[in-house]
Design a protein around this motif. Structure first.
Motif, short mmCIF file in Angstrom:
data_model
loop_
_atom_site.label_atom_id
_atom_site.label_comp_id
_atom_site.label_asym_id
_atom_site.label_seq_id
_atom_site.Cartn_x
_atom_site.Cartn_y
_atom_site.Cartn_z
N GLY A 197 0.74 -1.35 0.03
CA GLY A 197 -0.01 0.18 0.05
C GLY A 197 0.84 1.21 -0.09
N GLN A 204 -4.36 6.72 10.71
CA GLN A 204 -5.48 6.22 9.93
C GLN A 204 -5.70 4.78 10.56
OE1 GLN A 204 -3.24 3.72 6.24
NE2 GLN A 204 -2.89 5.96 6.23
N THR A 206 -6.25 1.20 10.91
CA THR A 206 -4.92 0.21 10.56
C THR A 206 -5.16 -0.59 9.31
OG1 THR A 206 -4.53 -0.02 12.74
CG2 THR A 206 -3.62 -1.70 11.47
N THR A 207 -4.42 -0.37 8.23
CA THR A 207 -4.33 -1.03 7.04
C THR A 207 -3.23 -1.84 6.99
OG1 THR A 207 -5.74 0.67 6.15
CG2 THR A 207 -4.54 -0.94 4.45
N ASN A 210 -0.22 -0.93 4.67
CA ASN A 210 0.35 0.33 4.73
C ASN A 210 1.40 0.35 5.77
OD1 ASN A 210 -1.57 1.08 3.02
ND2 ASN A 210 -2.54 2.33 4.07
#
Lengths: 362, 60
Positions: A197, A204, A206-207, A210
């Motif tokens: 990502g 932000q 949580t992804t 990323n």
């Protein structure tokens, strides 16, 4: 003259009474100090250094964890956390990851005012030395609301001080409780699930993708090594030039703070006392240990090596926890025809290495 | 944890409920874990126990 002296002798104005990071100087290793080899996939948890958690899903990669007497010269540090790659893994599966975490209770972070417009910066400082210039990532995960922020840094082959400020999260903050509120996470290896990502350089949701964007791999070759010490967190925005000095604690103070999360009792002398017990019947006695420092929560327990009834060196006793609380822990010790009901009994170590570990970590 | 099996330990007082489980790992090392929602080993065990085929055995 008196006023001048008063100013000169005024105590250094600390931003916090005690450092937020416990054992940042890597001095305390209650679980053991001998190198632990062959660590790899699924070997998750606390290895040697108190409070430093290894998280691993590493495919073929393997490494050794050491408490090493190495540190930047003139820094006041004596030990470091050392990681040595022993088996490379260059075919990285999407789910692979290798992190070192420092986990913090939510109730210890309320002063950062996260979740308000006054949320404060938090600056990470640490010394690191590696085998080469490699890009790794570091950042925070706010557990209660699943939010994250990350940055990358590049290691040096000499001891290098890294100082990375992170803006406070104005959207939400950790709960005011003894559960894990925030996690400082170093990522040293990751598959595409964590690299595909855009690096989360601002707070932000949580992804995973990323997390480690642009980051290198600790398992790229068996030359890879990382040494780290002097880990500190300071409230506020700082650079390497303005970062407050590391707050060194005495070994005793450091150990006492670690004991909220782990208490280790290790054999130091043959037949050293372990605990008192009372006989329940011919085969069982119940002993108790009272913690010097109340633990974060009722701890898990294990013991290794031989514990014996005093003077009965032939019989290693088996154990089973009876009760576990923040303040004390009782164990039923069993051995055939060794005890009498309501008899007072001293339990001791035998002659070989042994330890009792109480674990209330995050 | 690499869990091989999990079993409740007998209660501290006969006739009461178990409050501790013993986790045996694949290398045969073990941990006694209190059934306390703030204990992270117990938290992880709840996730493990929710997977089909994983069971916490009753005490002897």
């Amino acid at each position: 003259m008196a006023i001048t002296r008063a100013f000169k002798n005024a105590p250094h104005q600390r931003r916090r009474q005690v450092p937020l990071v416990i054992n940042g100087d890597m001095q305390i290793a209650q679980r053991g100090t001998a190198d632990v080899t062959g660590l790899g996939d699924g070997d998750e948890g606390y290895v040697l250094h108190d409070r430093m958690r290894h998280t691993l899903e590493a495919g073929a990669g393997r490494y050794t964890c050491k408490q090493t007497a190495d540190a930047p010269s003139d820094s006041g540090f004596s030990n470091c956390l050392e990681l040595d790659c022993t088996t490379a893994d260059t075919s990285i599966a999407a789910t692979e990851v290798f992190n070192i975490d420092y986990r913090m209770e939510g109730q210890d972070l309320q002063y950062l005012k996260y979740g308000t417009s006054d949320a404060e910066y938090l600056t990470v400082g640490f010394w690191m030395k590696a085998d080469a210039a490699v890009v790794y990532s570091v950042g925070f995960i706010e557990i209660d609301n699943s939010r994250s922020i990350r940055q990358v840094f590049t290691t040096g082959t000499d001891w290098t001080y890294h100082c990375i400020p992170f803006i406070g999260d104005t959207v939400s903050g950790p709960n005011n409780d003894l559960g894990e509120g925030m996690r400082l996470r170093f990522c040293f290896h990751a598959g595409s699930n964590l690299t595909s990502g855009t690096l989360a350089t601002s707070w932000q949701g949580t992804t995973a993708a990323n997390t480690h964007v642009g980051g290198g791999s600790f398992f790229a070759s068996t030359d890879r090594s990382i040494k780290m010490t002097g880990l500190q967190l300071e409230r506020g925005y700082f650079t390497a030039e303005t970062m407050p000095p590391f707050q060194h604690e005495s070994f005793g103070e450091n150990l006492e703070r670690c004991q909220r999360y782990c208490t280790g009792i290790t054999k130091e002398a043959n037949y050293g006392p372990v605990m008192f017990a009372h006989g329940i019947d011919a085969n069982t006695c119940r002993g108790a240990y009272f913690f010097d420092t109340p633990m974060r929560t009722a701890p898990s327990f294990t013991h290794t090596g031989n514990i014996i009834r005093s003077f009965d060196t032939a019989t290693a006793l088996s154990s089973a926890t009876a009760t576990s609380t923040r303040f004390s822990h009782s164990i039923d010790w069993t051995g055939s025809n060794l005890f009498g009901a309501n008899e007072g009994i001293l339990l001791t170590f035998n002659t070989t290495a042994a330890s009792l570990i109480y674990d209330a970590e995050l | 944890m690499k869990i091989k099996s999990v079993k409740k330990l007998p209660p501290a007082i006969s006739g009461e409920d178990s409050t501790i489980v013993r986790i045996t790992q694949t290398d045969d090392s073990w941990w006694d874990v209190p059934m306390d929602n703030d204990n992270v080993d117990w938290q992880e065990l709840q996730i493990w126990a929710a997977i089909d085929g994983n069971n916490i055995a009753d005490a002897d």
